[in-house]
Design a protein around this motif. Structure first.
Motif, PDB file in Angstrom:
ATOM      1  N   SER A 148       0.870  -1.102  -0.020  1.00 40.97           N
ATOM      2  CA  SER A 148       0.243   0.062  -0.185  1.00 40.97           C
ATOM      3  C   SER A 148       0.769   1.385  -0.007  1.00 40.97           C
ATOM      4  O   SER A 148       1.980   1.119   0.540  1.00 40.97           O
ATOM      5  N   PRO A 149       0.445   2.385  -0.773  1.00 40.99           N
ATOM      6  CA  PRO A 149       1.015   3.594  -0.250  1.00 40.99           C
ATOM      7  C   PRO A 149       1.028   4.046   1.127  1.00 40.99           C
ATOM      8  O   PRO A 149       0.311   3.502   1.855  1.00 40.99           O
ATOM      9  N   GLU A 194       2.510  -0.939  -9.244  1.00 41.42           N
ATOM     10  CA  GLU A 194       3.831  -0.544  -9.298  1.00 41.42           C
ATOM     11  C   GLU A 194       4.599  -1.443 -10.010  1.00 41.42           C
ATOM     12  O   GLU A 194       5.689  -0.841 -10.561  1.00 41.42           O
TER      13      GLU A 194
END
Length: 324
Positions: A148-149, A194
């Protein structure tokens, strides 16, 4: 050996030659016990068959020693590998694990409510469910989110998927390919995004315009369909978002009469257990699922015990085999 239900802390204390309070501290994992005494008490527990009563301990400590795990699905190889790693790491620390899958309804707020109703000490959220977690992360529930960010509401543990994508593309370009086509994962997946970002970055650094990516759903069947289209357009190098889709690409190449790697090279991602047994053996980007599971549980347990752990990003490794 005495029946488990009849073994008391007093019996353990007598066998170990310590006080009942010392046995209680060992049972509750208190750091206020020296290692030799702890070992003696644990040996007495094992000899007598003593098992701490989880409900009673929860009343004393305010903790259930239970962790929650939320996943969109456990059908994917990555999620099943993560579940195995998390379960083993939790068990090694004396924690039980409650697992909830969201399925098609994808109501993560309800999942969090159910976990809190069960009194979990904290929860782990896997991969495709992380976007939902960012929308509905509840206050008061310790969360460690995988892939996750960064987010101030929870701790993040993940693989540097972008670095893995760059490594895959750089490897293919060194083999003389003019460009690299990407068989991407689902649109809602942070890991897929990503990996795609790493692919685009590596092509841009080489001064190459990225061709339009194809998108699969992590399955070999989707990889087969999308790779057929890529190969029909003349692709000579394919970076697949996971090993299952890479397997589909290998079959598509074989069905088209193309030899791998002579006519088309294929790189996957994950390094699943069977990747070395594909025909030909698959070059892939390895992420360490055991380390991910261990670090995820380690950080959640540290949070439960009063720390606020930092985020962690693990580096993947390119494993070169015959498919390139």
């Amino acid at each position: 050996m005495p029946d488990d239900r009849r073994v008391s802390m007093a019996m353990v204390a007598a066998r170990a030659g310590v006080s009942g309070q010392t046995v209680s501290r060992v049972a509750n994992d208190s750091p206020r016990v020296d290692p030799q005494t702890r070992a003696r008490v644990e040996q007495a527990m094992a000899e007598l068959g003593y098992r701490p009563h989880r409900a009673a301990r929860a009343l004393r400590t305010g903790r259930t020693r239970t962790l929650g795990l939320v996943a969109q699905t456990l059908a994917t190889v990555g999620n099943s590998r993560m579940l195995q790693a998390v379960a083993e790491s939790a068990a090694s620390r004396g924690y039980a694990l409650t697992v909830l899958t969201l399925g098609a309804d994808a109501d993560i707020a309800d999942a969090f409510d159910r976990l809190r109703d069960q009194g979990v000490d904290g929860a782990i959220v896997l991969n495709e469910a992380t976007a939902l977690a960012r929308e509905a992360a509840p206050a008061g529930l310790r969360l460690v989110v995988v892939d996750s960010p960064p987010d101030d509401r929870f701790t993040v543990v993940g693989t540097d998927h972008a670095a893995g994508g760059r490594a895959a593309v750089a490897h293919l370009l060194t083999r003389g390919h003019r460009t690299v086509h990407h068989l991407a994962g689902p649109a809602g997946s942070f890991a897929a995004a990503e990996r795609e970002r790493g692919w685009r970055s590596a092509l841009a650094e080489a001064g190459i315009d990225a061709p339009a990516p194809a998108r699969g759903d992590w399955s070999a069947a989707s990889g087969y369909v999308q790779a057929q289209r890529m190969l029909a357009r003349g692709a000579t190098a394919i970076f697949a978002g996971n090993d299952q889709m890479a397997l589909g690409a290998l079959r598509a190449a074989a069905d088209a009469g193309l030899r791998v790697p002579d006519h088309v090279a294929v790189v996957g991602f994950d390094d699943i257990a069977d990747a070395a047994q594909f025909q030909p053996p698959l070059t892939t980007v390895r992420q360490d699922f055991d380390a991910l599971g261990e670090q995820t549980v380690r950080r959640l347990v540290a949070w439960i015990e009063g720390e606020h752990p930092t985020d962690l990003l693990l580096e993947p490794t390119l494993v070169t085999r015959a498919s390139t």
